[in-house]
Design a protein around this motif. Structure first.
Motif, PDB file in Angstrom:
ATOM      1  N   PHE A   1       0.838  -1.191   0.000  1.00  0.00           N
ATOM      2  CA  PHE A   1       0.000   0.000   0.000  1.00  0.00           C
ATOM      3  C   PHE A   1       0.874   1.242   0.000  1.00  0.00           C
TER       4      PHE A   1
ATOM      5  N   ARG B   1       1.303   5.395   0.186  1.00  0.00           N
ATOM      6  CA  ARG B   1       0.696   6.588   0.755  1.00  0.00           C
ATOM      7  C   ARG B   1       1.542   7.791   0.406  1.00  0.00           C
TER       8      ARG B   1
ATOM      9  N   THR C   1      -0.115  12.322   3.793  1.00  0.00           N
ATOM     10  CA  THR C   1      -1.037  11.528   4.608  1.00  0.00           C
ATOM     11  C   THR C   1      -0.336  10.879   5.793  1.00  0.00           C
TER      12      THR C   1
ATOM     13  N   GLU D   1      -3.752   9.116  -4.897  1.00  0.00           N
ATOM     14  CA  GLU D   1      -4.563   8.716  -3.748  1.00  0.00           C
ATOM     15  C   GLU D   1      -5.752   7.873  -4.188  1.00  0.00           C
TER      16      GLU D   1
ATOM     17  N   ILE E   1      -4.528   4.359  -4.657  1.00  0.00           N
ATOM     18  CA  ILE E   1      -4.408   3.660  -3.371  1.00  0.00           C
ATOM     19  C   ILE E   1      -5.779   3.148  -2.925  1.00  0.00           C
TER      20      ILE E   1
ATOM     21  N   GLU F   1      -7.102  -0.828  -2.706  1.00  0.00           N
ATOM     22  CA  GLU F   1      -7.495  -1.409  -1.419  1.00  0.00           C
ATOM     23  C   GLU F   1      -8.859  -2.081  -1.519  1.00  0.00           C
TER      24      GLU F   1
ATOM     25  N   ARG G   1       4.395  -5.581   7.459  1.00  0.00           N
ATOM     26  CA  ARG G   1       2.988  -5.235   7.222  1.00  0.00           C
ATOM     27  C   ARG G   1       2.102  -6.478   7.346  1.00  0.00           C
TER      28      ARG G   1
ATOM     29  N   SER H   1       5.975   5.662   1.910  1.00  0.00           N
ATOM     30  CA  SER H   1       4.549   5.349   1.852  1.00  0.00           C
ATOM     31  C   SER H   1       4.231   4.048   2.566  1.00  0.00           C
ATOM     32  N   VAL H   2       5.085   3.040   2.376  1.00  0.00           N
ATOM     33  CA  VAL H   2       4.847   1.767   3.043  1.00  0.00           C
ATOM     34  C   VAL H   2       5.081   1.908   4.547  1.00  0.00           C
TER      35      VAL H   2
ATOM     36  N   ARG I   1       1.979   3.340   5.942  1.00  0.00           N
ATOM     37  CA  ARG I   1       0.896   2.358   5.990  1.00  0.00           C
ATOM     38  C   ARG I   1       1.047   1.436   7.198  1.00  0.00           C
TER      39      ARG I   1
ATOM     40  N   GLU J   1      -0.021   3.270  10.279  1.00  0.00           N
ATOM     41  CA  GLU J   1      -1.483   3.349  10.355  1.00  0.00           C
ATOM     42  C   GLU J   1      -2.073   2.043  10.871  1.00  0.00           C
ATOM     43  N   LEU J   2      -1.563   0.916  10.344  1.00  0.00           N
ATOM     44  CA  LEU J   2      -2.085  -0.381  10.778  1.00  0.00           C
ATOM     45  C   LEU J   2      -1.824  -0.620  12.258  1.00  0.00           C
TER      46      LEU J   2
END
Length: 606
Positions: A5, A7, A11, A124, A127, A131, A496, A591-592, A595, A598-599
């Protein structure tokens, strides 16, 4: 292939709050309030709370049937900056409504969806759409592909000349979904399309067509230019990257589904979607400049070096070429372009690989114990295979080397695999090989986490020392991120996966008790390294652009070395493209990282 993913940098601080509004009225009120507040400030001043409130309240309104009010807000001219910045976060509930089809709010949700496609930023949107593409239910897989492929195509076309890597990521995700669908085994199953595979293949051909046409036109333009200048055709990096991604796509489809499905004879089924799909794949290969006879007969003469991957993964896998030969000689697709006889000699390495492969095939999988690794041969042979995989000049031998390397891994039992992975991470000294080993580690963990498959080596206390080797940077923050890209991306991909797959309450892999160490020894130094590398390359880019404008320097000014080998000088334009490519790589890593953060935050909130 596991989807990574991406980003954008802006973000970085995005996080979904855990508490939804208690009522639909509260959600609508919160959405209206945040929109009014954002109308009065520039986009750069939107806060993390603004993003959170807009996302949660907007999704709640759509989920609870207030899509008409959301549509009104989204279409308001005063709100277009807000929609452009945050609107893509509304995609999940919209896609769910569009998939259900019978929902009374379908027209409103479709209008919102289409407006987001026209207004939001392409990266975006990409992405968000990817998803939503990932599904597990067979019926939903086909429907989501049918719904989302056309929007994905529009978004990718908006990315302009730098779309190739995003196209490759999209095609990989799509093929991962297609691979989940059962294959038709009879004429009747193909006619009825009981598993919707045929429709997906037809949709996929339509999706990829404009990119194939662009690659064909690039090739024609390059040839025309070369004829005018009496030089060998040369395409720009972006054009060649687009061609490479399409080549990878064709090779993957030849492997699955075309290698595994049995095509129906035209006399039996006059209109065969799968036969048409195979024909389109062969047409695509020709359109991007691949000679079908050369692919079938002369794989030894083909070589493509693509930075960041093992060549076997991106070029001409044997099983794909075997599938191609079957389509040509059994089903007579494009057979008219072939000579009748061709013969090649085998090298000593080829024969050695074949002997080793034959000896391994006779051994039962997961049967070789760890004690065998004390025998020198069991460690020397893999090292020799690594040399074949990475430096052998002949492509088919590199492909064969990788296949035999994986076959040898498959024969070890779980403890032996564990010891072998430790050894390879310590000794291989090649980012691509280390990335491949890490991918194998992920597969073993995934197997161990399946019900009834528990084993002590890829769970808990035994696994942690192996993970510590994986989640490390060779030179800390000063690690050359481009040189170690394969290893870094596979490590992030594994992390991830662990955060998603292993529940915090169960902690089967131990990842949740180890996470603070990973943050200190891997994630934090990696962030610093990304920032340092980006700053350096941005400075170099600025200097190069300024030098080009002022014409202070000659066209060929930059000397590049790989190891001890000095490469030819690069023109200013090539320098700029290379620097942009490096910056794009740093954005991808960041970006990864975002992500994963966020997770972790979502797990903490839950």
């Amino acid at each position: 292939m596991t989807y990574l993913f991406l980003r954008q940098a802006q973000t970085t601080n995005f996080r979904l709050p855990s508490d939804k509004p208690e009522t639909v009225e509260m959600a609508l009120e919160q959405l209206s309030d945040v929109v009014q507040r954002c109308q009065a400030v520039p986009v750069d001043n939107y806060t993390t709370e603004d993003h959170d409130v807009f996302t949660v309240s907007g999704r709640t309104c759509i989920e609870e049937g207030n899509s008409a009010q959301v549509l009104s807000i989204v279409l308001d001219d005063k709100n277009q900056d807000i929609v452009r910045c945050m609107g893509w976060n509304l995609l999940p509930p919209l896609v769910q409504v569009l998939l259900k089809k019978e929902d009374k709010n379908l027209p409103h949700c479709l209008a919102i969806f289409n407006h987001l496609l026209e207004t939001c930023r392409p990266k975006e949107l990409l992405i968000g759409l990817l998803e939503q593409l990932e599904q597990d239910d067979l019926d939903t897989i086909a429907e989501s592909l049918h719904l989302l492929l056309n929007p994905l195509q529009k978004v990718l076309l908006c990315l302009g000349s730098r779309k190739a890597s995003s196209l490759g990521m999209t095609l990989s995700s799509v093929l991962d979904q297609v691979a989940k669908l059962p294959l038709p085994h009879t004429k009747e199953q193909e006619e009825d399309d009981v598993f919707s595979l045929c429709r997906c293949c037809t949709d996929l051909v339509t999706f990829v067509r404009p990119f194939v046409q662009e690659a064909r036109q690039n090739l024609l333009n390059s040839k025309a230019l070369s004829e005018t200048m009496d030089k060998t055709p040369v395409g720009g990096p972006n054009k060649e990257e687009l061609r490479t991604e399409l080549l990878k796509f064709c090779m993957k489809t030849l492997s699955h589904p075309l290698l595994e499905v049995q095509l129906t004879d035209p006399d039996t089924l006059a209109v065969s979607p799968l036969r048409n799909f195979a024909t389109e794949i062969l047409n695509t290969l020709s359109a991007i400049g691949e000679s079908i006879p050369s692919l079938v007969y002369q794989p030894l003469l083909k070589r493509k070096v693509v930075s960041g991957f093992l060549e076997e993964e991106v070029c001409y896998p044997k099983e794909s070429l075997a599938s191609l030969a079957h389509l040509v000689f059994v089903h007579h697709l494009a057979a008219d372009v072939f000579p009748s006889v061709y013969r090649t000699d085998e090298s000593r390495i080829q024969k050695g690989l074949e002997v080793y492969e034959k000896s391994l095939v006779r051994v039962e999988n997961c049967s070789l114990p760890a004690d065998l690794l004390e025998i020198k041969t069991f460690l020397v042979v893999p090292q020799n295979l690594v040399k074949v995989m990475t430096i052998c000049p002949k492509h088919d031998l590199r492909t064969k080397g990788l296949k035999v390397f994986q076959l040898s891994i498959d024969k070890f039992d779980t403890e032996a695999k564990y010891r072998f992975f430790q050894y390879m991470l310590k000794t291989s000294n090649h980012s691509g090989v280390e990335g491949y080993v890490i991918k194998n580690i992920k597969n073993q963990i995934d197997t161990a986490l399946q019900p009834g498959n528990s084993n002590p080596w890829f769970e808990g206390v035994h696994l942690l020392p192996l993970l510590r080797k994986v989640f490390s940077l060779p030179d800390g923050p000063e690690t050359d991120l481009l040189q170690y890209l394969d290893r870094i991306m596979e490590s992030l991909n594994l992390l991830r996966y662990l955060v998603i797959r292993d529940k915090m309450t169960e902690n089967q892999t131990g990842i949740w008790t180890e996470l603070y160490k990973i943050e200190a020894t891997f994630l934090r130094p990696l962030r610093v390294g990304v920032n340092m590398s980006r700053a350096h390359y941005e400075r170099e880019l600025c200097n190069t652009v300024e030098a080009k404008k002022s014409k202070v320097k000659d066209e060929s000014v930059l000397s590049v070395s790989v190891g001890d080998e000095k490469l030819p000088n690069m023109t200013s334009e090539s320098q700029i493209q290379a620097l942009h490519s490096a910056l794009h790589t740093f954005d991808m890593i960041e970006s990864v990282l975002v992500r994963i953060e966020e997770l972790v935050e979502m797990k903490d909130d839950n």
